[in-house]
Design an enzyme around this catalytic site. Structure first.
Site, PDB file in Angstrom:
ATOM      1  N   ALA A  66     107.439 135.464  16.251  1.00  0.00           N
ATOM      2  CA  ALA A  66     107.652 135.340  14.814  1.00  0.00           C
ATOM      3  C   ALA A  66     109.087 134.919  14.548  1.00  0.00           C
ATOM      4  O   ALA A  66     109.961 135.029  15.414  1.00  0.00           O
ATOM      5  CB  ALA A  66     107.357 136.670  14.117  1.00  0.00           C
ATOM      6  N   GLY A 112     103.848 137.393  17.994  1.00  0.00           N
ATOM      7  CA  GLY A 112     102.822 136.838  17.124  1.00  0.00           C
ATOM      8  C   GLY A 112     102.040 135.706  17.764  1.00  0.00           C
ATOM      9  O   GLY A 112     100.885 135.460  17.406  1.00  0.00           O
ATOM     10  N   GLU A 115      99.444 137.385  19.797  1.00  0.00           N
ATOM     11  CA  GLU A 115      98.499 137.984  18.842  1.00  0.00           C
ATOM     12  C   GLU A 115      97.577 136.931  18.237  1.00  0.00           C
ATOM     13  O   GLU A 115      96.385 137.191  18.021  1.00  0.00           O
ATOM     14  CB  GLU A 115      99.278 138.730  17.759  1.00  0.00           C
ATOM     15  CG  GLU A 115      99.918 140.011  18.293  1.00  0.00           C
ATOM     16  CD  GLU A 115     100.885 140.666  17.323  1.00  0.00           C
ATOM     17  OE1 GLU A 115     100.736 141.855  17.066  1.00  0.00           O
ATOM     18  OE2 GLU A 115     101.802 139.957  16.835  1.00  0.00           O
ATOM     19  N   GLU A 135     108.057 143.174  21.148  1.00  0.00           N
ATOM     20  CA  GLU A 135     108.537 143.743  19.887  1.00  0.00           C
ATOM     21  C   GLU A 135     109.392 144.988  20.046  1.00  0.00           C
ATOM     22  O   GLU A 135     110.329 145.217  19.259  1.00  0.00           O
ATOM     23  CB  GLU A 135     107.337 144.056  18.969  1.00  0.00           C
ATOM     24  CG  GLU A 135     106.714 142.835  18.309  1.00  0.00           C
ATOM     25  CD  GLU A 135     105.679 142.138  19.174  1.00  0.00           C
ATOM     26  OE1 GLU A 135     104.960 141.273  18.662  1.00  0.00           O
ATOM     27  OE2 GLU A 135     105.584 142.467  20.386  1.00  0.00           O
TER      28      GLU A 135
END
Length: 258
Positions: A66, A112, A115, A135
């Site tokens: 991200a 992300g 994901e 993260e």
């Protein structure tokens, strides 16, 4: 809709979405998530598209995570809203698409990015791919479904280790874990993935839609996936696809689904 951060290519019944932010290693920012939502929604409604491939531009990254600069100053409520909105617009949306979504993972798929690949219905990786959820090195946890989908795919123990160590795994390890279905060279990635997509596109679009829903329900709390399978199996009998498929079988010819 005109897109700034993604490209869409269509070839027969296969549409490919390319995340195109090479200078940012295709990192997901708010604008890109919104564009991806609109692209997936449009292709889900496009009668000519039967299979969707999602990949990243260039050879370095699928999605390298991200865009941290967008949320570094967020409050607790803003952080929760960021995760909720992202899951609604993109990650849950992709998982529950009527049409199959295949992630062609080229290079880094981190945070992300991983994901998004996990929200897709399955994954093909290039042999230079690296995957991970880093993260916790930032003081947060995965917020776009990573803590839920990774254990479903690789098991609780491996998921816990990947999340808590924040370490990347290579493509062969991802294959061994069951995180990806196939590993091929970078040069072969899209051709190989399109080959699978072509096989899927020949089958009943309605049956595939019902199968996706039934499989997904097996992973939902309070939902009996077996009951969904029975209901969706029965629903297939009332479709033109069922008539064509069974008629073609009895006539010893290949079905042509419209």
């Amino acid at each position: 809709m005109n897109f700034e951060n993604i490209l869409i290519e269509k070839e027969n019944a296969i549409s490919t979405i390319i995340i195109n932010r090479p200078t940012k290693l295709n990192a997901l920012n708010k604008a890109t998530i919104e564009e991806l939502h609109h692209a997936f929604k449009s292709l889900n409604e496009d009668k000519e598209t039967r299979v969707i491939i999602i990949t990243g531009s260039g050879e370095k990254a699928f999605v390298a995570g991200a865009d941290i600069s967008e949320f570094a100053s967020f409050s607790t409520s803003e952080g929760a809203q960021l995760a909720a909105k992202g899951q609604e617009l993109l990650f849950d949306y992709v998982q529950n698409m009527n049409k199959p979504v295949i992630a062609a993972v080229n290079g880094f798929a981190l945070g992300g990015g991983l994901e998004l690949a996990m929200a897709s219905h399955f994954r093909v990786a290039s042999d230079n791919a690296k995957m991970g959820l880093p993260e916790v090195t930032l003081g947060v946890i995965p917020g776009y479904g990573g803590t839920q989908r990774l254990p479903q795919l690789v098991g609780k123990g491996r998921a816990m280790e990947m999340i808590m160590t924040a370490q990347m795994i290579d493509a062969q390890t991802a294959l061994n874990y069951g995180l990806v279905n196939h590993v091929v060279t970078q040069e072969e990635l899209l051709t190989f993935t399109k080959g699978i997509a072509t096989k899927i596109a020949k089958n009943s679009p309605n049956a595939i839609k019902e199968a996706i829903a039934a499989v997904n329900d097996n992973f939902k709390d309070g939902v009996n996936g077996f009951e969904t399978e029975i209901k969706n199996f029965g629903a297939c009998f009332g479709t033109a696809d069922f008539i064509e498929g069974t008629t073609a079988f009895l006539e010893k010819r290949k079905a042509e689904f419209k």
